[in-house]
Design a protein around this motif. Structure first.
Motif, PDB file in Angstrom:
ATOM      1  N   ASP A 201       0.838  -1.207   0.000  1.00 49.27           N
ATOM      2  CA  ASP A 201       0.000   0.000   0.000  1.00 49.27           C
ATOM      3  C   ASP A 201       0.871   1.255   0.000  1.00 49.27           C
ATOM      4  OD1 ASP A 201      -2.383  -1.490   0.174  1.00 49.27           O
ATOM      5  OD2 ASP A 201      -2.106  -1.708   2.349  1.00 49.27           O
ATOM      6  N   LEU A 202       0.420   2.243  -0.730  1.00 43.80           N
ATOM      7  CA  LEU A 202       1.134   3.513  -0.748  1.00 43.80           C
ATOM      8  C   LEU A 202       0.915   4.257   0.576  1.00 43.80           C
ATOM      9  CD1 LEU A 202       0.282   4.736  -4.368  1.00 43.80           C
ATOM     10  CD2 LEU A 202       2.502   3.882  -3.544  1.00 43.80           C
ATOM     11  N   LEU A 203       1.950   4.906   1.064  1.00 41.24           N
ATOM     12  CA  LEU A 203       1.870   5.717   2.268  1.00 41.24           C
ATOM     13  C   LEU A 203       1.778   7.189   1.884  1.00 41.24           C
ATOM     14  CD1 LEU A 203       4.644   3.964   4.416  1.00 41.24           C
ATOM     15  CD2 LEU A 203       2.167   3.567   4.483  1.00 41.24           C
ATOM     16  N   GLU A 204       1.206   7.980   2.780  1.00 40.60           N
ATOM     17  CA  GLU A 204       1.057   9.408   2.509  1.00 40.60           C
ATOM     18  C   GLU A 204       2.434  10.086   2.495  1.00 40.60           C
ATOM     19  OE1 GLU A 204      -0.891  13.471   4.483  1.00 40.60           O
ATOM     20  OE2 GLU A 204      -1.026  11.544   5.527  1.00 40.60           O
ATOM     21  N   GLU A 205       2.726  10.803   1.415  1.00 35.77           N
ATOM     22  CA  GLU A 205       3.977  11.565   1.333  1.00 35.77           C
ATOM     23  C   GLU A 205       3.688  13.026   1.670  1.00 35.77           C
ATOM     24  OE1 GLU A 205       6.466  11.092  -2.121  1.00 35.77           O
ATOM     25  OE2 GLU A 205       5.697   9.058  -2.508  1.00 35.77           O
ATOM     26  N   ARG A 206       4.317  13.508   2.730  1.00 32.73           N
ATOM     27  CA  ARG A 206       4.136  14.907   3.119  1.00 32.73           C
ATOM     28  C   ARG A 206       5.185  15.771   2.440  1.00 32.73           C
ATOM     29  NH1 ARG A 206       3.856  14.254   9.695  1.00 32.73           N
ATOM     30  NH2 ARG A 206       2.105  12.782   9.824  1.00 32.73           N
ATOM     31  N   VAL A 207       4.725  16.831   1.843  1.00 28.23           N
ATOM     32  CA  VAL A 207       5.667  17.766   1.207  1.00 28.23           C
ATOM     33  C   VAL A 207       6.643  18.304   2.241  1.00 28.23           C
ATOM     34  CG1 VAL A 207       5.868  19.938  -0.048  1.00 28.23           C
ATOM     35  CG2 VAL A 207       3.949  18.400  -0.520  1.00 28.23           C
ATOM     36  N   THR A 208       6.157  18.496   3.459  1.00 27.19           N
ATOM     37  CA  THR A 208       7.008  19.068   4.513  1.00 27.19           C
ATOM     38  C   THR A 208       8.125  18.121   4.933  1.00 27.19           C
ATOM     39  OG1 THR A 208       5.393  18.260   6.135  1.00 27.19           O
ATOM     40  CG2 THR A 208       5.218  20.554   5.468  1.00 27.19           C
ATOM     41  N   ASP A 209       8.003  16.816   4.617  1.00 27.66           N
ATOM     42  CA  ASP A 209       9.053  15.856   4.976  1.00 27.66           C
ATOM     43  C   ASP A 209      10.146  15.763   3.922  1.00 27.66           C
ATOM     44  OD1 ASP A 209       7.826  15.253   7.333  1.00 27.66           O
ATOM     45  OD2 ASP A 209       6.965  13.343   6.681  1.00 27.66           O
ATOM     46  N   LEU A 210      10.012  16.546   2.855  1.00 25.62           N
ATOM     47  CA  LEU A 210      10.979  16.458   1.752  1.00 25.62           C
ATOM     48  C   LEU A 210      11.767  17.749   1.572  1.00 25.62           C
ATOM     49  CD1 LEU A 210       8.604  14.672  -0.802  1.00 25.62           C
ATOM     50  CD2 LEU A 210      10.317  13.599   0.686  1.00 25.62           C
ATOM     51  N   ASP A 211      11.398  18.790   2.295  1.00 25.41           N
ATOM     52  CA  ASP A 211      12.021  20.115   2.111  1.00 25.41           C
ATOM     53  C   ASP A 211      12.572  20.600   3.454  1.00 25.41           C
ATOM     54  OD1 ASP A 211      12.472  22.897   1.990  1.00 25.41           O
ATOM     55  OD2 ASP A 211      10.992  23.140   0.402  1.00 25.41           O
ATOM     56  N   PRO A 212      13.908  20.743   3.591  1.00 24.49           N
ATOM     57  CA  PRO A 212      14.496  21.177   4.863  1.00 24.49           C
ATOM     58  C   PRO A 212      13.917  22.501   5.364  1.00 24.49           C
ATOM     59  CG  PRO A 212      16.205  20.428   3.373  1.00 24.49           C
ATOM     60  CD  PRO A 212      14.942  20.460   2.583  1.00 24.49           C
ATOM     61  N   GLY A 213      13.628  23.417   4.440  1.00 22.63           N
ATOM     62  CA  GLY A 213      13.069  24.702   4.844  1.00 22.63           C
ATOM     63  C   GLY A 213      11.692  24.543   5.475  1.00 22.63           C
ATOM     64  N   LEU A 214      10.863  23.684   4.864  1.00 20.60           N
ATOM     65  CA  LEU A 214       9.524  23.448   5.413  1.00 20.60           C
ATOM     66  C   LEU A 214       9.591  22.701   6.740  1.00 20.60           C
ATOM     67  CD1 LEU A 214       7.508  22.503   2.186  1.00 20.60           C
ATOM     68  CD2 LEU A 214       7.478  24.670   3.455  1.00 20.60           C
ATOM     69  N   CYS A 215      10.593  21.822   6.865  1.00 25.44           N
ATOM     70  CA  CYS A 215      10.779  21.099   8.137  1.00 25.44           C
ATOM     71  C   CYS A 215      11.076  22.085   9.265  1.00 25.44           C
ATOM     72  CB  CYS A 215      11.918  20.092   8.021  1.00 25.44           C
ATOM     73  SG  CYS A 215      11.545  18.663   6.984  1.00 25.44           S
ATOM     74  N   ARG A 216      11.952  23.049   8.963  1.00 25.78           N
ATOM     75  CA  ARG A 216      12.295  24.055   9.986  1.00 25.78           C
ATOM     76  C   ARG A 216      11.094  24.948  10.287  1.00 25.78           C
ATOM     77  NH1 ARG A 216      17.424  23.727  11.322  1.00 25.78           N
ATOM     78  NH2 ARG A 216      18.879  22.749   9.865  1.00 25.78           N
ATOM     79  N   LYS A 217      10.300  25.213   9.268  1.00 24.68           N
ATOM     80  CA  LYS A 217       9.111  26.034   9.480  1.00 24.68           C
ATOM     81  C   LYS A 217       8.120  25.323  10.397  1.00 24.68           C
ATOM     82  CE  LYS A 217       5.732  28.760   6.867  1.00 24.68           C
ATOM     83  NZ  LYS A 217       5.246  29.122   5.519  1.00 24.68           N
ATOM     84  N   ARG A 218       7.974  24.005  10.203  1.00 27.03           N
ATOM     85  CA  ARG A 218       7.080  23.225  11.075  1.00 27.03           C
ATOM     86  C   ARG A 218       7.577  23.254  12.519  1.00 27.03           C
ATOM     87  NH1 ARG A 218       5.874  17.383  10.263  1.00 27.03           N
ATOM     88  NH2 ARG A 218       4.162  17.858  11.693  1.00 27.03           N
ATOM     89  N   TYR A 219       8.882  23.126  12.690  1.00 27.65           N
ATOM     90  CA  TYR A 219       9.437  23.136  14.047  1.00 27.65           C
ATOM     91  C   TYR A 219       9.219  24.498  14.702  1.00 27.65           C
ATOM     92  CZ  TYR A 219      12.543  22.407  17.989  1.00 27.65           C
ATOM     93  OH  TYR A 219      13.041  22.293  19.263  1.00 27.65           O
TER      94      TYR A 219
END
Length: 403
Positions: A201-219
């Motif tokens: 089964d395919l798993l949900e791919e989050r855009v925020t898990d692929l972009d370091p800038g978005l990861c820092r924004k989430r934090y």
């Protein structure tokens, strides 16, 4: 001169914190009234709540089941993000309405009434905002029947009161970003294999898990809203700050340390005051070896004759039986020697056995032994014989057989 402002002059802007408190004070009574209208005023909520928060990548999903086990909670967690996909939430969205704080709080309270959560529940992802923090305070005070401003009411737990625990899994920004990106890579690789093989089964791919800038924004969003909101509850509810930066075994050791049973937190003050004079078992064992050495030396100095008699009794009566049972590591010996009528002699025997690596327990039995009979009345006269039954346990012999 009047202190009032002219109509055209704007008044002072309320601080954002005041607005959030006001929002919660408007939302909660309305949601609570709706709940009572549907279920009546005898609302039964869980006895224990663990409100779980954490930075992105802190491992909430990984550790939720472990936390539940540590607190003997058998019900599944309530995950706030999953509540937003329930039929009730979908109906709200289909009606063209936003699922805001009021709706989330309503969905949460409705779910908490489910009997499966009666003994305890973990709520994953709440509170996240200051409005939700204020709601949590109002919810607690509504449950215990106190006034909203009386935060001290949460400090003394008593039977019938719900127990609120705030649990925060914390990691630094760098660790959070690294884990988010790793999760993104793992999911992306998994989905590529599924697409190529057609298996799985395919798993949900989050855009925020692929972009370091978005990861820092989430934090940053977590630190600016959720972290500060949860920190504000430190002085009101039991607060568990859990370092989640290490590997999984280390994090779970931290969780166990935080959630180990603590009588001072979980018992009402009246019950705790009654039992606290009795030492905790771990405290007794803390300096047991030093105390044993001290007692043995005192026996030798202050009661040498009695001490030597006890040692001779052990050598003559106990050791032959102990040696005969070396295979099992368990021997039972009956002593009828009057020497053991002295409680100090009994203590000496137990201490000597302990020093030599044996675990000894003593049980006194009184046996009625017939001595004579009255020939006229046939009444039997007995004497009471004391039998000290000593049970000795020790490591059994380890026999290895070849094949």
């Amino acid at each position: 001169m009047s202190d009032s402002l002219p109509p055209s002059t704007p008044g002072p802007t309320p601080a954002s914190g005041d607005l959030e408190i006001k929002d919660a004070q408007l939302i909660f009574p309305a949601v609570w009234a709706d709940l009572i209208e549907r279920h009546g005023d005898r609302l039964t909520f869980p006895r224990e709540f663990i409100w779980l928060g954490g930075a992105p990548g802190a491992g909430k999903g990984t550790n939720t089941a472990f936390i539940a086990n540590a607190r003997d909670i058998t019900a599944p967690p309530i995950v706030i993000s999953s509540l937003l996909t329930t039929p009730q939430a979908t109906a709200i969205k289909n009606a063209g309405q936003m699922v805001g704080d009021r709706e989330v709080i309503g969905l949460l309270l409705e779910e908490l009434l489910d009997p499966q959560y009666r003994d305890g529940v973990i709520v994953d992802g709440f509170p996240r905002t200051k409005v939700q923090v204020e709601f949590l305070k109002l919810f607690y005070h509504a449950m215990i029947g106190s006034q909203p401003g009386d935060d001290d009411a949460a400090e003394e737990w008593a039977p019938g009161k719900p127990m609120f625990r705030i649990a925060l899994l914390f990691v630094t920004e760098d660790v959070s970003v690294e884990r988010q990106l790793k999760r993104g890579r793992v999911i992306r690789d998994h989905n590529r294999q599924v697409r190529e093989s057609g298996v799985g089964d395919l798993l949900e791919e989050r855009v925020t898990d692929l972009d370091p800038g978005l990861c820092r924004k989430r934090y940053k969003a977590f630190k600016d809203s959720t972290f500060d909101a949860l920190q504000s509850l430190r002085r009101i509810f039991h607060f568990h700050f859990i370092d989640a930066e290490g590997d999984l075994p280390e994090v779970q050791r931290n969780i166990v340390r935080e959630f180990t049973y603590q009588s001072s937190l979980e018992l009402s003050p009246g019950v705790f005051e009654l039992i606290q004079a009795i030492p905790v078992a771990t405290q007794l064992a803390l300096h047991a070896r030093q105390e044993l050495v001290k007692r043995l030396e005192q026996y030798h100095e202050e009661q040498p004759a009695l001490f030597q008699s006890v040692i001779r009794l052990i050598e003559a009566k106990a050791l032959p039986i102990v040696r005969a049972h070396a295979m099992s590591g368990h021997a039972q010996i009956n002593f009828e020697d009057s020497l053991l009528d002295d409680p100090l002699a009994l203590r000496m025997m137990i201490d000597v056995c302990s020093e030599r690596g044996f675990h000894a327990t003593v049980d006194l039995h009184r046996v009625e032994v017939p001595e004579r009979i009255n020939p006229e009345t046939w009444e039997v006269y007995c004497r009471t014989k004391k039998v000290y039954r000593v049970e000795i346990r020790y490591p059994p012999s380890d026999i290895r057989r070849g094949h």
